[in-house]
Design an enzyme around this catalytic site. Structure first.
Site, PDB file in Angstrom:
ATOM      1  N   LYS A 132     -11.340  11.144   2.811  1.00 48.27           N
ATOM      2  CA  LYS A 132     -11.354  10.645   1.433  1.00 48.27           C
ATOM      3  C   LYS A 132     -11.048  11.802   0.495  1.00 48.27           C
ATOM      4  O   LYS A 132     -11.451  12.950   0.767  1.00 48.27           O
ATOM      5  CB  LYS A 132     -12.736  10.042   1.154  1.00 48.27           C
ATOM      6  CG  LYS A 132     -12.879   9.336  -0.179  1.00 48.27           C
ATOM      7  CD  LYS A 132     -14.249   8.669  -0.278  1.00 48.27           C
ATOM      8  CE  LYS A 132     -14.487   7.978  -1.601  1.00 48.27           C
ATOM      9  NZ  LYS A 132     -15.794   7.283  -1.647  1.00 48.27           N
ATOM     10  N   SER A 184     -15.681   2.506  -3.035  1.00 41.65           N
ATOM     11  CA  SER A 184     -14.620   3.371  -3.476  1.00 41.65           C
ATOM     12  C   SER A 184     -13.788   3.966  -2.341  1.00 41.65           C
ATOM     13  O   SER A 184     -12.694   4.460  -2.605  1.00 41.65           O
ATOM     14  CB  SER A 184     -15.200   4.501  -4.324  1.00 41.65           C
ATOM     15  OG  SER A 184     -16.086   5.300  -3.547  1.00 41.65           O
ATOM     16  N   SER A 237     -20.021   2.525  -0.878  1.00 36.65           N
ATOM     17  CA  SER A 237     -18.585   2.847  -0.839  1.00 36.65           C
ATOM     18  C   SER A 237     -17.970   3.043   0.536  1.00 36.65           C
ATOM     19  O   SER A 237     -16.755   3.144   0.649  1.00 36.65           O
ATOM     20  CB  SER A 237     -18.305   4.078  -1.681  1.00 36.65           C
ATOM     21  OG  SER A 237     -18.185   3.677  -3.014  1.00 36.65           O
TER      22      SER A 237
HETATM   23  N1  GLN Z   1     -19.236   0.532  -5.817  1.00 37.27           N
HETATM   24  C1  GLN Z   1     -20.332   1.365  -6.204  1.00 37.27           C
HETATM   25  C2  GLN Z   1     -20.099   1.933  -7.574  1.00 37.27           C
HETATM   26  O1  GLN Z   1     -19.271   1.448  -8.254  1.00 37.27           O
HETATM   27  C3  GLN Z   1     -20.603   2.358  -5.162  1.00 37.27           C
HETATM   28  C4  GLN Z   1     -19.821   3.589  -5.255  1.00 37.27           C
HETATM   29  C5  GLN Z   1     -20.101   4.539  -4.150  1.00 37.27           C
HETATM   30  O2  GLN Z   1     -20.833   4.248  -3.207  1.00 37.27           O
HETATM   31  N2  GLN Z   1     -19.551   5.721  -4.285  1.00 37.27           N
HETATM   32  O3  GLN Z   1     -20.735   2.822  -7.999  1.00 37.27           O
END
Ligand code: GLN
Length: 460
Positions: free
Chosen positions: A72, A147, A171
């Site tokens: 990532k 993400s 994420s």
């Molecule tokens: N989707 C979640 C957010 O918007 C989680 C993001 C993550 O785990 N980095 O914060």
């Protein structure tokens, strides 16, 4: 090919790392233009590494010999750009290797590229990348989740067998679920965060996304462990008891209003476990319903502090034509996209002296209650199961309401707030024939148990 088989064959000399990497690079060239999962492919570098691995003596090339791995874009790989999919860090080159990268390289893995993501890991759809959205390989009109959407799409499309993601509130698990692959958020502290660009340090964890459980287990065994560069890291306790019979908990109080295809798939998973001799027991997680709001207050607060250094003076985008200090800040900080700005503003507000008692401190207390819920429930059962997400992948551009997007993490946030590990495996389909995920949450450092339980339901 499975990562585990690649490593075996490269070690025995049955195939060369160069053959593997050449095939991988061809596949990426073919598939990535329509998916936008990779922001950059380290082609030359990968070929060079493959050749090096091929010169090593047989069976001494490492546990991941020749395995192509994508990372990532918030994980540092020395000498390579690490942009967090943000204009702010578009040209930032990593000055050192993240501990996870170091560990992968030591075991013969080949880092093939960096994957697209929601900017600074904030989002659930990958639509927040400054470099364009990622498409779901199973339906190009749909999001891959976020993400770590680029990582999940890279694995689901078969471009790479393994990708690393990071999970602060879901994420890794939510995109893995949307793309029909396996993803784990390990116990907080079990994988070093050194070299992971922080979003919310008290919840961030790196973990692998793979096509199958065995590969996931292998990669986690390589990247986990205590690290002197991360004071929150811990070693796995030795001699954990090996269980043969499991009891799984179902938190019915938390799983109210499940929509139909999700509810049906979840019910089927319970039946499947029962048919394999697993005991099912109802457990209570009375505070889990507060995990999403609690998560958003705490992580935005931490993000507002962690991202303060990106001002163009210390790190990041720096305009040359600013008139004075205020203008410098205004112009440089405008390199952040709207979601990152929203979280910084929310976090700064929650931490401000006038409001921290109502928000930040309150959320800390709720977090403690969520932790206690898990501890109590996990005294009665070995692990807790629930759907990974309320629904399957939605269409790109379909969800405009920010709060609806935030709720994509409804079932994943609790594990981050409690710090416990949680794995998702594909299980069932939604009404659009897109994959759904089954999530299994365990006690601290119980990853091996989670893998064992997950294997009972793999491929069903
Ligand atoms: N989707 C979640 C957010 O918007 C989680 C993001 C993550 O785990 N980095 O914060």
């Amino acid at each position: 090919m499975k990562a585990i088989d690649i490593a075996k064959k490269v070690n025995s000399g049955e195939v060369s790392a160069l053959e593997i990497i050449t095939e991988t690079l061809t596949g990426i060239k073919e598939k990535n233009p329509s998916l936008n999962a990779f922001l950059e492919v380290f082609e030359e570098d990968a070929i060079k590494r493959a050749k090096e691995i091929d010169t090593l003596p047989q069976n001494q090339k490492g546990k991941l010999a020749g395995v192509p791995i994508a990372i990532k874009d918030n994980i540092l790989y020395e000498g390579h750009v690490c942009s967090c999919a943000s204009k702010m860090l578009a040209n930032y080159k990593a000055p050192y290797n993240a501990t996870v990268v170091q560990k992968l390289l030591k075991e013969g893995a080949i880092i093939v590229g960096r994957t697209n993501m929601d900017e600074f890991a904030m989002g659930s759809s990958n639509e927040n990348s400054a470099f364009g959205p990622v498409k779901n390989p199973l339906d190009l009109a749909r999001v891959p989740g976020g993400s770590s959407g680029g990582s999940a799409a890279a694995v689901a499309s078969g471009m790479v067998p393994v990708a690393l993601g990071s999970d602060t509130g879901g994420s890794i698990r939510q995109p893995a679920s949307f793309c029909g692959v396996v993803g784990i958020k390990p116990t907080y502290g079990s994988v070093s965060r050194y070299g992971l660009t922080a979003f919310a340090s008290s919840a961030d964890q790196i973990g692998p996304i793979t096509n199958n459980i065995e590969d996931n287990e292998l990669v986690l065994s390589v990247i986990s462990g205590e690290d002197k560069n991360d004071s929150t890291s811990k070693p796995y306790p030795k001699n954990k008891e090996e269980k043969q019979n499991f009891t799984l908990g179902v938190p019915n109080d938390f799983l109210v209003n499940l929509e139909l295809p999700t509810a049906e798939a979840f019910k089927q998973s319970i039946e499947l476990f029962k048919s394999k001799g697993v005991q099912i027991k109802e457990v209570a997680l009375p505070h889990a319903k507060f995990a999403a709001p609690c998560y958003h207050i705490l992580t935005a607060s931490e993000a507002s502090s962690n991202l303060a250094r990106f001002d163009g003076l210390r790190y990041g985008y720096n305009v040359k034509d600013a008139k004075d200090l205020e203008d410098t800040y205004l112009k440089n900080r405008s390199a952040f996209g709207p979601e990152v700005k929203r979280r910084i503003i929310l976090g700064t507000f929650s931490l401000s002296s006038a409001h921290s008692g109502d928000f930040y401190l309150q959320a800390q207390k709720v977090r403690e209650l969520i932790k206690q819920d898990f501890q109590k429930a996990l005294k009665e059962v070995d692990a807790i199961i629930m759907p990974t997400t309320p629904n399957g992948a939605f269409k790109i551009g379909e969800v405009e309401n920010i709060l609806t997007l935030y709720l994509a993490d409804l079932f994943t946030c609790p594990a981050n707030m409690a710090g416990v590990p949680a794995i998702t495996i594909p299980f069932g389909k939604d009404k659009n024939n897109m994959p759904l995920g089954l999530q299994i949450c365990g006690n601290y450092f119980d990853e091996n148990l989670l893998y064992k339980i997950a294997k009972l339901a793999e491929g069903e």
